[in-house]
Write a protein that holds these residues in place. Structure first.
Motif, PDB file in Angstrom:
ATOM      1  N   SER A   1       0.950  -1.055  -0.101  1.00  0.00           N
ATOM      2  CA  SER A   1      -0.086  -0.003   0.182  1.00  0.00           C
ATOM      3  C   SER A   1       0.934   1.275   0.066  1.00  0.00           C
ATOM      4  O   SER A   1       0.406   2.317   0.058  1.00  0.00           O
ATOM      5  N   GLN A   2       2.234   1.228  -0.196  1.00  0.00           N
ATOM      6  CA  GLN A   2       3.037   2.239  -0.350  1.00  0.00           C
ATOM      7  C   GLN A   2       3.359   2.629  -1.618  1.00  0.00           C
ATOM      8  O   GLN A   2       3.311   1.956  -2.499  1.00  0.00           O
ATOM      9  N   SER A   3       3.404   4.116  -1.699  1.00  0.00           N
ATOM     10  CA  SER A   3       3.979   4.428  -3.187  1.00  0.00           C
ATOM     11  C   SER A   3       5.470   4.103  -3.378  1.00  0.00           C
ATOM     12  O   SER A   3       5.978   3.943  -4.556  1.00  0.00           O
ATOM     13  N   SER A   4       6.168   3.776  -2.233  1.00  0.00           N
ATOM     14  CA  SER A   4       7.722   3.462  -2.301  1.00  0.00           C
ATOM     15  C   SER A   4       7.862   2.554  -1.268  1.00  0.00           C
ATOM     16  O   SER A   4       7.489   2.704  -0.131  1.00  0.00           O
ATOM     17  N   PRO A   5       8.517   1.082  -1.558  1.00  0.00           N
ATOM     18  CA  PRO A   5       8.657   0.297  -0.439  1.00  0.00           C
ATOM     19  C   PRO A   5       9.713   0.721   0.526  1.00  0.00           C
ATOM     20  O   PRO A   5       9.989   0.353   1.569  1.00  0.00           O
ATOM     21  N   SER A   6      10.700   1.722   0.173  1.00  0.00           N
ATOM     22  CA  SER A   6      11.582   2.249   1.105  1.00  0.00           C
ATOM     23  C   SER A   6      11.307   3.342   2.019  1.00  0.00           C
ATOM     24  O   SER A   6      11.896   3.837   2.763  1.00  0.00           O
ATOM     25  N   GLU A   7       9.743   3.673   2.058  1.00  0.00           N
ATOM     26  CA  GLU A   7       9.283   4.606   3.098  1.00  0.00           C
ATOM     27  C   GLU A   7       9.683   4.134   4.386  1.00  0.00           C
ATOM     28  O   GLU A   7       9.172   3.078   4.739  1.00  0.00           O
ATOM     29  N   ALA A   8      10.207   5.037   5.187  1.00  0.00           N
ATOM     30  CA  ALA A   8      10.490   4.684   6.356  1.00  0.00           C
ATOM     31  C   ALA A   8       9.653   4.782   7.606  1.00  0.00           C
ATOM     32  O   ALA A   8       9.295   3.874   8.345  1.00  0.00           O
ATOM     33  N   GLY A   9       8.428   5.297   7.455  1.00  0.00           N
ATOM     34  CA  GLY A   9       7.360   5.392   8.150  1.00  0.00           C
ATOM     35  C   GLY A   9       7.442   6.532   9.240  1.00  0.00           C
ATOM     36  O   GLY A   9       8.388   7.454   9.272  1.00  0.00           O
ATOM     37  N   ARG A  10       6.596   6.208  10.194  1.00  0.00           N
ATOM     38  CA  ARG A  10       6.532   7.445  11.571  1.00  0.00           C
ATOM     39  C   ARG A  10       7.369   6.826  12.649  1.00  0.00           C
ATOM     40  O   ARG A  10       7.416   5.546  12.727  1.00  0.00           O
ATOM     41  N   PRO A  11       7.910   7.608  13.446  1.00  0.00           N
ATOM     42  CA  PRO A  11       8.543   7.306  14.712  1.00  0.00           C
ATOM     43  C   PRO A  11       7.263   6.492  15.759  1.00  0.00           C
ATOM     44  O   PRO A  11       6.425   7.154  15.803  1.00  0.00           O
ATOM     45  N   TRP A  12       8.072   5.299  16.172  1.00  0.00           N
ATOM     46  CA  TRP A  12       6.678   4.736  16.958  1.00  0.00           C
ATOM     47  C   TRP A  12       7.322   4.205  18.358  1.00  0.00           C
ATOM     48  O   TRP A  12       6.580   3.829  19.059  1.00  0.00           O
ATOM     49  N   GLY A  13       8.553   4.552  18.628  1.00  0.00           N
ATOM     50  CA  GLY A  13       9.158   4.177  19.944  1.00  0.00           C
ATOM     51  C   GLY A  13      10.753   4.040  19.790  1.00  0.00           C
ATOM     52  O   GLY A  13      11.224   4.553  18.813  1.00  0.00           O
ATOM     53  N   SER A  14      11.366   3.477  20.846  1.00  0.00           N
ATOM     54  CA  SER A  14      12.739   3.301  20.627  1.00  0.00           C
ATOM     55  C   SER A  14      13.074   2.060  21.687  1.00  0.00           C
ATOM     56  O   SER A  14      12.338   1.534  22.111  1.00  0.00           O
ATOM     57  N   VAL A  15      14.138   1.712  21.365  1.00  0.00           N
ATOM     58  CA  VAL A  15      14.831   0.301  22.026  1.00  0.00           C
ATOM     59  C   VAL A  15      16.528   0.704  22.731  1.00  0.00           C
ATOM     60  O   VAL A  15      16.891   1.383  21.855  1.00  0.00           O
ATOM     61  N   ARG A  16      16.532   0.427  23.894  1.00  0.00           N
ATOM     62  CA  ARG A  16      17.832   0.646  24.267  1.00  0.00           C
ATOM     63  C   ARG A  16      18.609  -0.787  24.568  1.00  0.00           C
ATOM     64  O   ARG A  16      18.162  -1.798  25.108  1.00  0.00           O
ATOM     65  N   VAL A  17      19.774  -0.843  23.909  1.00  0.00           N
ATOM     66  CA  VAL A  17      20.619  -1.906  23.752  1.00  0.00           C
ATOM     67  C   VAL A  17      21.698  -1.940  24.921  1.00  0.00           C
ATOM     68  O   VAL A  17      22.562  -0.867  24.902  1.00  0.00           O
ATOM     69  N   ALA A  18      21.763  -2.933  25.593  1.00  0.00           N
ATOM     70  CA  ALA A  18      22.957  -3.083  26.449  1.00  0.00           C
ATOM     71  C   ALA A  18      24.133  -3.491  26.208  1.00  0.00           C
ATOM     72  O   ALA A  18      24.076  -4.167  25.276  1.00  0.00           O
ATOM     73  N   ALA A  19      25.196  -3.120  26.756  1.00  0.00           N
ATOM     74  CA  ALA A  19      26.473  -3.731  26.656  1.00  0.00           C
ATOM     75  C   ALA A  19      26.634  -4.991  26.949  1.00  0.00           C
ATOM     76  O   ALA A  19      26.100  -5.470  28.028  1.00  0.00           O
ATOM     77  N   ILE A  20      27.314  -5.884  26.054  1.00  0.00           N
ATOM     78  CA  ILE A  20      27.512  -7.394  26.731  1.00  0.00           C
ATOM     79  C   ILE A  20      28.907  -7.656  26.197  1.00  0.00           C
ATOM     80  O   ILE A  20      29.612  -7.072  25.743  1.00  0.00           O
ATOM     81  N   ASN A  21      29.499  -8.695  27.092  1.00  0.00           N
ATOM     82  CA  ASN A  21      30.901  -9.197  26.840  1.00  0.00           C
ATOM     83  C   ASN A  21      30.844 -10.295  25.459  1.00  0.00           C
ATOM     84  O   ASN A  21      29.772 -10.561  24.999  1.00  0.00           O
ATOM     85  N   ASP A  22      32.257 -10.624  25.463  1.00  0.00           N
ATOM     86  CA  ASP A  22      32.633 -11.699  24.259  1.00  0.00           C
ATOM     87  C   ASP A  22      31.702 -12.789  24.464  1.00  0.00           C
ATOM     88  O   ASP A  22      30.970 -13.267  23.382  1.00  0.00           O
TER      89      ASP A  22
END
Length: 242
Positions: free
Chosen positions: A61-82
């Motif tokens: 339903s998009q005019s272009s498949p690359s449309e990024a859309g609207r902001p919807w939230g965020s995710v925070r990624v924690a640091a991890i060891n090897d």
């Protein structure tokens, strides 16, 4: 996992794309009755920090498949060891594939999409409706391994067909093929079968009606021939008597 109320807005509709630089790949919102939800995996190589999450309308339903859309939230990624990063990679490799099945609720005509899965008991009936209005009366035959026989879709403004599920159909997921003249068959719908009742019996296949319709004209022709032959015999007899 992300979720939202179903049918509340266009950009969080079934099939909408959920994206973020932290994800292994974009997620797709799937309807499950009252909510739409999607499950995404955080990449094991993601640098620690906060990443925006965006939602976009379904690609078709998009005019272009690359449309990024609207902001919807965020995710925070924690640091991890090897070591944790190695364990992360193993978990991702062994993770089961996310189900593509959709549940549109008990009142929605079936199928809304090819992954709209309806549950039916073996021996029961299932009614399919062309909700996209792509077919005309008598143009499409539906076939499936679980059907007692193929069915043809009929109707005026919209076409539909009712099929019966064979009593010996094993529980599981089945596809329905859309067969239209001069076009390749396509998977059009899916349904899930549960075990049949102990007294389940398939209805007998009616093969007598077509034979009667075919035989009737033949019988009339035979009677007509016999009548003509009898008339000629009587005429010859009357001449010989004279």
């Amino acid at each position: 996992m992300v979720s939202a109320p179903a049918r509340q807005s266009g950009d969080t509709a079934n099939g909408a794309r959920v994206s973020s630089g932290a994800f292994v790949k974009d997620g797709t919102l799937k309807i499950h009755n009252a909510v739409v939800s999607a499950v995404m995996t955080i990449s094991c190589t993601t640098t620690p920090g906060a990443y925006p999450v965006r939602v976009a309308q379904p690609a078709d339903s998009q005019s272009s498949p690359s449309e990024a859309g609207r902001p919807w939230g965020s995710v925070r990624v924690a640091a991890i060891n090897d070591q944790a990063r190695q364990e992360c990679a193993e978990r991702v490799a062994d993770a089961p594939k996310e189900s593509e099945e959709e549940d549109w609720g008990p009142d929605a005509p079936w199928p809304q999409t090819p992954w709209h899965v309806l549950t039916v008991q073996a021996g029961g009936q299932i009614t399919a409706q062309d909700n996209t209005h792509l077919a005309y009366d008598g143009d499409v035959k539906l076939t499936s391994p679980g059907f007692t026989r193929p069915v043809v879709m009929h109707g005026d403004k919209g076409v539909s067909a009712t099929a019966r599920i064979r009593c010996d159909t094993k529980p599981g997921l089945y596809t329905v093929q859309w067969n239209e003249a001069d076009k390749p068959a396509t998977v059009w719908a899916r349904y899930r079968v549960t075990a049949a009742a102990a007294d389940c019996q398939d209805p007998p296949i009616d093969t007598g009606a077509p034979a009667v319709r075919i035989a009737a004209p033949i019988a009339l022709a035979v009677l007509a021939a016999l009548g003509a032959g009898t008339w000629l015999w009587l005429r010859r007899r009357s001449r010989s008597a004279a």
